[in-house]
Design a protein around this motif. Structure first.
Motif, PDB file in Angstrom:
ATOM      1  N   LYS B  80       0.771  -1.283  -0.195  1.00  0.00           N
ATOM      2  CA  LYS B  80       0.055  -0.092   0.020  1.00  0.00           C
ATOM      3  C   LYS B  80       0.998   1.221  -0.044  1.00  0.00           C
ATOM      4  CE  LYS B  80      -3.754  -2.537   1.172  1.00  0.00           C
ATOM      5  NZ  LYS B  80      -5.182  -2.393   0.934  1.00  0.00           N
ATOM      6  N   LYS B  81       0.347   2.299  -0.589  1.00  0.00           N
ATOM      7  CA  LYS B  81       1.194   3.404  -0.770  1.00  0.00           C
ATOM      8  C   LYS B  81       1.100   4.209   0.396  1.00  0.00           C
ATOM      9  CE  LYS B  81       2.665   4.108  -5.653  1.00  0.00           C
ATOM     10  NZ  LYS B  81       2.226   4.494  -6.903  1.00  0.00           N
ATOM     11  N   LYS B  82       0.135   4.145   1.210  1.00  0.00           N
ATOM     12  CA  LYS B  82       0.324   4.955   2.414  1.00  0.00           C
ATOM     13  C   LYS B  82      -0.428   4.272   3.422  1.00  0.00           C
ATOM     14  CE  LYS B  82      -3.540   8.151   1.441  1.00  0.00           C
ATOM     15  NZ  LYS B  82      -4.016   9.600   1.204  1.00  0.00           N
ATOM     16  N   LYS B  83      -0.399   4.550   4.790  1.00  0.00           N
ATOM     17  CA  LYS B  83      -0.950   3.715   5.615  1.00  0.00           C
ATOM     18  C   LYS B  83      -2.502   4.090   5.883  1.00  0.00           C
ATOM     19  CE  LYS B  83      -0.262   2.387  10.523  1.00  0.00           C
ATOM     20  NZ  LYS B  83       0.112   2.820  11.847  1.00  0.00           N
ATOM     21  N   ALA B  84      -3.484   3.135   5.558  1.00  0.00           N
ATOM     22  CA  ALA B  84      -4.897   3.212   5.369  1.00  0.00           C
ATOM     23  C   ALA B  84      -5.257   3.053   6.849  1.00  0.00           C
ATOM     24  CB  ALA B  84      -5.530   2.139   4.374  1.00  0.00           C
ATOM     25  N   VAL B  85      -6.613   3.511   7.003  1.00  0.00           N
ATOM     26  CA  VAL B  85      -7.152   3.771   8.259  1.00  0.00           C
ATOM     27  C   VAL B  85      -7.634   2.139   8.699  1.00  0.00           C
ATOM     28  CG1 VAL B  85      -9.495   4.233   9.420  1.00  0.00           C
ATOM     29  CG2 VAL B  85      -8.247   5.925   7.903  1.00  0.00           C
ATOM     30  N   THR B  86      -7.835   1.224   7.833  1.00  0.00           N
ATOM     31  CA  THR B  86      -8.006  -0.079   8.136  1.00  0.00           C
ATOM     32  C   THR B  86      -6.608  -0.954   8.119  1.00  0.00           C
ATOM     33  OG1 THR B  86      -8.655  -0.593   5.996  1.00  0.00           O
ATOM     34  CG2 THR B  86     -10.260  -0.022   7.524  1.00  0.00           C
ATOM     35  N   LEU B  87      -5.589  -0.236   7.728  1.00  0.00           N
ATOM     36  CA  LEU B  87      -4.315  -1.352   7.775  1.00  0.00           C
ATOM     37  C   LEU B  87      -3.785  -0.862   9.225  1.00  0.00           C
ATOM     38  CD1 LEU B  87      -2.871  -3.011   5.560  1.00  0.00           C
ATOM     39  CD2 LEU B  87      -1.204  -1.039   5.343  1.00  0.00           C
ATOM     40  N   SER B  88      -4.304  -1.421  10.408  1.00  0.00           N
ATOM     41  CA  SER B  88      -3.876  -0.957  11.541  1.00  0.00           C
ATOM     42  C   SER B  88      -2.882  -1.749  12.171  1.00  0.00           C
ATOM     43  CB  SER B  88      -5.055  -0.955  12.391  1.00  0.00           C
ATOM     44  OG  SER B  88      -5.772  -2.086  12.468  1.00  0.00           O
ATOM     45  N   GLU B  89      -2.594  -2.907  11.744  1.00  0.00           N
ATOM     46  CA  GLU B  89      -1.603  -3.814  12.454  1.00  0.00           C
ATOM     47  C   GLU B  89      -0.351  -3.408  12.149  1.00  0.00           C
ATOM     48  OE1 GLU B  89      -2.689  -6.278   9.037  1.00  0.00           O
ATOM     49  OE2 GLU B  89      -2.617  -4.185   9.503  1.00  0.00           O
ATOM     50  N   ASN B  90       0.737  -4.180  12.626  1.00  0.00           N
ATOM     51  CA  ASN B  90       2.033  -3.748  12.230  1.00  0.00           C
ATOM     52  C   ASN B  90       2.548  -4.073  10.989  1.00  0.00           C
ATOM     53  OD1 ASN B  90       2.588  -3.208  14.959  1.00  0.00           O
ATOM     54  ND2 ASN B  90       2.989  -5.001  15.557  1.00  0.00           N
ATOM     55  N   VAL B  91       3.435  -3.085  10.274  1.00  0.00           N
ATOM     56  CA  VAL B  91       3.699  -3.175   8.672  1.00  0.00           C
ATOM     57  C   VAL B  91       5.167  -3.332   8.768  1.00  0.00           C
ATOM     58  CG1 VAL B  91       1.379  -2.115   8.000  1.00  0.00           C
ATOM     59  CG2 VAL B  91       3.342  -0.815   8.759  1.00  0.00           C
ATOM     60  N   PHE B  92       5.765  -3.880   7.697  1.00  0.00           N
ATOM     61  CA  PHE B  92       7.001  -3.572   6.865  1.00  0.00           C
ATOM     62  C   PHE B  92       6.870  -2.280   6.496  1.00  0.00           C
ATOM     63  CE2 PHE B  92       6.913  -8.273   7.604  1.00  0.00           C
ATOM     64  CZ  PHE B  92       7.811  -8.342   8.563  1.00  0.00           C
ATOM     65  N   SER B  93       7.761  -1.447   6.417  1.00  0.00           N
ATOM     66  CA  SER B  93       7.511  -0.268   5.417  1.00  0.00           C
ATOM     67  C   SER B  93       8.682   0.385   4.974  1.00  0.00           C
ATOM     68  CB  SER B  93       6.918   0.850   6.183  1.00  0.00           C
ATOM     69  OG  SER B  93       7.653   1.471   7.243  1.00  0.00           O
ATOM     70  N   ALA B  94       8.654   1.117   3.845  1.00  0.00           N
ATOM     71  CA  ALA B  94       9.926   1.744   3.372  1.00  0.00           C
ATOM     72  C   ALA B  94       9.398   3.148   2.555  1.00  0.00           C
ATOM     73  CB  ALA B  94      10.416   0.840   2.093  1.00  0.00           C
ATOM     74  N   SER B  95      10.491   4.348   2.599  1.00  0.00           N
ATOM     75  CA  SER B  95      10.117   5.590   1.952  1.00  0.00           C
ATOM     76  C   SER B  95      10.746   5.257   0.642  1.00  0.00           C
ATOM     77  CB  SER B  95      11.020   6.395   2.603  1.00  0.00           C
ATOM     78  OG  SER B  95      10.414   7.251   3.668  1.00  0.00           O
ATOM     79  N   VAL B  96       9.745   5.820  -0.384  1.00  0.00           N
ATOM     80  CA  VAL B  96      10.125   5.868  -1.726  1.00  0.00           C
ATOM     81  C   VAL B  96       9.921   7.352  -2.290  1.00  0.00           C
ATOM     82  CG1 VAL B  96       9.377   5.053  -4.270  1.00  0.00           C
ATOM     83  CG2 VAL B  96       9.389   3.267  -2.189  1.00  0.00           C
ATOM     84  N   HIS B  97      10.905   7.727  -3.053  1.00  0.00           N
ATOM     85  CA  HIS B  97      10.701   8.885  -3.670  1.00  0.00           C
ATOM     86  C   HIS B  97      10.219   9.032  -5.079  1.00  0.00           C
ATOM     87  CE1 HIS B  97      11.240  13.254  -4.206  1.00  0.00           C
ATOM     88  NE2 HIS B  97      11.835  12.986  -5.403  1.00  0.00           N
ATOM     89  N   SER B  98       9.109   9.448  -5.540  1.00  0.00           N
ATOM     90  CA  SER B  98       8.800   9.400  -6.993  1.00  0.00           C
ATOM     91  C   SER B  98       9.547  10.736  -7.696  1.00  0.00           C
ATOM     92  CB  SER B  98       7.156   9.390  -6.919  1.00  0.00           C
ATOM     93  OG  SER B  98       6.941   9.638  -8.274  1.00  0.00           O
ATOM     94  N   PHE B  99      10.284  10.153  -8.556  1.00  0.00           N
ATOM     95  CA  PHE B  99      10.802  11.520  -9.483  1.00  0.00           C
ATOM     96  C   PHE B  99       9.585  12.142 -10.450  1.00  0.00           C
ATOM     97  CE2 PHE B  99      14.446   9.190  -7.717  1.00  0.00           C
ATOM     98  CZ  PHE B  99      15.260  10.174  -7.438  1.00  0.00           C
ATOM     99  N   THR B 100       8.823  11.254 -10.835  1.00  0.00           N
ATOM    100  CA  THR B 100       7.685  11.760 -11.911  1.00  0.00           C
ATOM    101  C   THR B 100       6.784  12.504 -11.235  1.00  0.00           C
ATOM    102  OG1 THR B 100       7.683   9.450 -12.404  1.00  0.00           O
ATOM    103  CG2 THR B 100       6.034  10.866 -13.315  1.00  0.00           C
TER     104      THR B 100
END
Lengths: 205, 205
Positions: B80-100
Motif C-alpha cells: 500500500k502506498k500510505k497507511k490506510a485507516v483499516t491497515l492498523s496492524e504492524n507493517v513492514f515499510s519503506a520510503s520511496v521518492h517518486s521523481f515523476t
C-alpha cells in the motif's frame, strides 16, 4: 456466492459493526484462485449482455476487474485517483468523497478509452456508501457509453450504497451482502432474497 | 518478449526521450490477454525457483503481479502506498521518492503476510530510477524473507534502476528494455544481449 461467504467467515476480521478486513485474501494479499472464481461469477451474472469493457477504480478493484475481464474476454480500465503527470490528455472525471479516509479526491478516465459505442460493466471490491461507484457511473454517463451493471464483491447492505446506485438506475449485483456484523459474528443477506426485490426479510446463511 | 516490444512500437506513445505512455494497453486500459502472456513469461523465467509469493506495489503493478501469480499458482501481495485507516496492524515499510510526481511516500506490507519462510518474486510495471522496487526489496529484507528476483514489464535501461537493484544483489529481468527513445522512434536492448552480462552492445530490434 457461497465460496466467498465461507471465506469471509473463515478469514475476515470484523473490527467493529462497520469495519470488515479481508486483506488476507482479497485486497492486500490476494488469493488469485478465489479472485478468478469471483471473475467467473460476475461473468456468469452479467455475461448475457454485450459488454465491451470492464471499469473499476484503483487500486483494490483491479484484481476483480481483471478476473472479470479475463472471464469475459474484454479489456478493463481502472480509473485513476488523481490526475497523474503522464495522464495529460483530456479525461472524464468525477469527485468522490471517501468517508473512510475523510477526504475528497478526483477519479478520472482518459477520454480515449470510453466512447458512446462502449457497453460497460463496473466492478469494485466494496459497496458501502456507494460514493466511488457513483463516481464511476458519472464517468460512464459523461462518456455517453451504456452502463450494463455494477458488480461488487462485498456489499455492506446496512449502508446506503445500493439504494444510491439503484436510484441512479444501475443494476447492482454483489457476491456477498452483509446484513449486519459485529466482532465474532456476521450475517449475510440470504442469496435467494436477492431475486425477490419485494422481500425485506434478512436470513442468516 | 517480442510480443510486448511489438505492441509498444504499435501502441506506445513516446512523449519525450524519457516519457513513454502505454496506458492504452498496460496501465490504464489493460489488455488482459497481453497481461496474462506477461505473467506466463515471468513464470517461465523465474518459475524454476520455489516462489511462495509475488509482491508488487499499488496500483499499476497489480495486473502483472496477478497474472504472474496465476501462472505460478501462488498468492500475490500489493504494498500500500500510505497507511490506510483499516491497515492498523504492524507493517513492514519503506520510503520511496517518486521523481515523476516529485513526492516521497511510504509503502507498507502487513507483517502478517511476509515471513522468513517466504520466497518472494517482485513484479512491477516500470523499472526506471528503481526507487519503488528498491523499497520493495527493503520490505522483503525487513521481513527476513528470501528474494528470488525482480521482474519488470518495461525497463528504461538508460536510467539507473537496474544498476541500483543489481548492487543490492537482486536478479533483475525485464521483458522490454528500452535503450533509447524519442518521439517517433524507440530502440530496445537486443534480447540476446540480456544473456551476456559482459556485452555492453545495444542493437535495435
Amino acid at each position: 456466492m457461497k465460496l466467498l461467504q465461507e471465506r469471509i467467515r473463515q478469514d475476515g476480521l470484523i473490527l467493529s459493526d462497520k469495519v470488515l478486513k479481508v486483506d488476507s485474501f482479497l485486497n492486500h494479499q490476494v488469493d488469485t484462485q478465489l479472485a478468478l472464481e469471483i471473475g467467473k461469477e460476475f461473468a456468469r451474472i452479467f455475461g448475457d449482455q454485450p459488454i465491451t469493457k470492464v471499469l473499476t477504480i484503483e487500486a483494490s478493484g483491479i484484481q476483480f476487474a481483471m478476473a472479470t475481464a479475463i472471464a469475459l474476454g474484454v479489456p478493463f480500465i481502472y480509473a485513476k485517483k488523481k490526475k497523474a503527470v503522464t495522464l495529460s490528455e483530456n479525461v472524464f472525471s468525477a469527485s468522490v468523497h471517501s468517508f473512510t479516509r475523510q477526504e475528497t479526491y478526483q477519479i478520472s478516465v482518459s477520454q480515449k478509452y470510453l466512447d458512446p459505442s462502449d457497453k460497460v460493466l463496473i466492478i469494485d471490491d466494496f459497496l458501502a456508501t456507494g460514493a466511488a461507484l457513483a463516481g464511476l457511473v458519472d464517468i460512464v454517463k459523461e462518456a455517453g457509453a451504456e452502463l450494463l451493471g455494477a458488480g461488487c464483491v462485498i456489499e455492506k447492505s446496512f449502508q446506503e450504497g445500493r439504494s444510491l446506485l439503484e436510484k441512479m438506475g444501475v443494476r447492482v449485483h454483489s457476491l456477498a451482502r452483509i446484513a449486519s456484523m459485529a466482532p465474532g459474528e456476521i450475517h449475510f443477506v440470504e442469496d435467494d432474497i436477492l431475486f425477490n426485490p419485494h422481500s425485506k426479510e434478512i436470513v442468516e446463511c
